[in-house]
Motif scaffolding. Sequence first.
Motif, short mmCIF file in Angstrom:
data_model
loop_
_atom_site.label_atom_id
_atom_site.label_comp_id
_atom_site.label_asym_id
_atom_site.label_seq_id
_atom_site.Cartn_x
_atom_site.Cartn_y
_atom_site.Cartn_z
N SER A 204 0.89 -1.24 -0.02
CA SER A 204 0.16 0.03 0.00
C SER A 204 0.83 1.51 0.02
N ASP A 205 1.76 1.37 0.74
CA ASP A 205 2.83 2.31 1.07
C ASP A 205 3.52 2.53 -0.22
N LEU A 206 4.15 1.44 -0.71
CA LEU A 206 5.05 1.29 -1.93
C LEU A 206 4.29 1.96 -3.14
N PHE A 207 3.19 1.39 -3.66
CA PHE A 207 2.55 1.83 -4.63
C PHE A 207 1.44 2.75 -4.45
N GLY A 208 1.20 3.23 -3.21
CA GLY A 208 0.19 4.04 -3.20
C GLY A 208 -1.24 3.52 -3.37
N ILE A 209 -1.50 2.56 -3.06
CA ILE A 209 -2.92 1.90 -3.60
C ILE A 209 -3.39 1.36 -2.00
N GLU A 210 -4.63 1.11 -2.12
CA GLU A 210 -5.45 0.30 -1.00
C GLU A 210 -5.99 -0.90 -1.66
N PRO A 211 -6.15 -1.91 -0.89
CA PRO A 211 -6.67 -3.07 -1.22
C PRO A 211 -8.38 -2.89 -1.36
N ILE A 212 -8.89 -3.90 -2.38
CA ILE A 212 -10.28 -3.70 -2.44
C ILE A 212 -11.10 -4.72 -1.47
N LEU A 213 -10.18 -5.45 -0.84
CA LEU A 213 -10.90 -6.33 0.39
C LEU A 213 -9.83 -6.77 1.18
N THR A 214 -9.83 -6.91 2.25
CA THR A 214 -8.83 -7.41 3.44
C THR A 214 -9.52 -8.78 3.98
N THR A 215 -8.94 -9.97 3.98
CA THR A 215 -8.99 -11.09 4.74
C THR A 215 -7.75 -11.40 5.61
N PRO A 216 -7.96 -12.40 6.48
CA PRO A 216 -6.66 -12.87 7.23
C PRO A 216 -5.51 -13.54 6.29
N ARG A 217 -5.98 -14.09 5.04
CA ARG A 217 -4.95 -14.74 4.47
C ARG A 217 -4.80 -14.31 2.81
N TYR A 218 -5.67 -13.46 2.46
CA TYR A 218 -6.00 -12.99 1.12
C TYR A 218 -5.95 -11.47 0.99
N VAL A 219 -5.33 -10.70 0.19
CA VAL A 219 -5.61 -9.25 0.12
C VAL A 219 -5.37 -8.96 -1.33
N PRO A 220 -6.45 -8.69 -2.03
CA PRO A 220 -6.24 -8.05 -3.58
C PRO A 220 -6.32 -6.62 -3.75
N PHE A 221 -5.62 -6.22 -4.55
CA PHE A 221 -5.63 -4.76 -5.00
C PHE A 221 -5.89 -4.69 -6.68
N GLU A 222 -6.73 -3.85 -6.90
CA GLU A 222 -6.88 -3.94 -8.31
C GLU A 222 -6.19 -2.91 -9.02
N VAL A 223 -5.41 -3.34 -9.86
CA VAL A 223 -4.23 -2.59 -10.38
C VAL A 223 -4.88 -2.03 -11.87
N ALA A 224 -5.93 -2.58 -12.53
CA ALA A 224 -6.33 -2.27 -13.54
C ALA A 224 -7.66 -2.57 -13.63
N PRO A 225 -8.83 -2.30 -14.37
CA PRO A 225 -10.12 -2.97 -14.59
C PRO A 225 -10.09 -4.48 -14.66
N GLY A 226 -10.39 -5.17 -13.63
CA GLY A 226 -10.47 -6.71 -13.92
C GLY A 226 -9.05 -7.45 -13.67
N VAL A 227 -8.24 -6.59 -13.10
CA VAL A 227 -6.67 -7.03 -12.86
C VAL A 227 -6.59 -7.03 -11.65
N LEU A 228 -6.29 -7.99 -10.88
CA LEU A 228 -5.91 -8.15 -9.44
C LEU A 228 -4.39 -8.36 -9.05
N PHE A 229 -3.55 -7.73 -8.43
CA PHE A 229 -2.32 -8.02 -7.70
C PHE A 229 -2.98 -8.42 -6.22
N ALA A 230 -2.59 -9.78 -5.90
CA ALA A 230 -3.09 -9.97 -4.67
C ALA A 230 -1.98 -10.79 -3.59
#
Length: 119
Positions: free
Chosen positions: A22-48
């Motif tokens: 979050s700090d490095l790329f200046g982005i926030e996750p779209i969801l936070t769970t205990p073991r999986y956290v995805p960031f949408e980096v483009a429409p329909g593309v997730l970096f998790a």
Amino acid sequence: MSAPNLFLIYVTDVERSTRFYSDLFGIEPILTTPRYVPFEVAPGVLFALWSGRADTVTPSAPRSSEVGLMIPAARVEDTYTTWSAQGVTVVEKPHDEVFGRTFVIADPDGNLVRVSPLD
């Protein structure tokens, strides 16, 4: 055939890695769970971030992939300076490769992040 749209990074501490990316790329996750956290980096593309089964993802587990951030060539050195000032672990200082100026850092689990110029 569809193009890949989910890119997973194995981490041992999801909270720590969420803060790091979050700090490095200046982005926030779209969801936070205990073991999986995805960031949408483009429409329909997730970096998790994914801890998987805690017994299989350990600090000593080898990493075999690298996250890439392609930016305008003129911003490569400035990005290195900014990230270095934030205290990231530098693996390779800026240098010239066949594709242009590049550098590599590591996240807290040793996953690599390469910055390079846009193709």
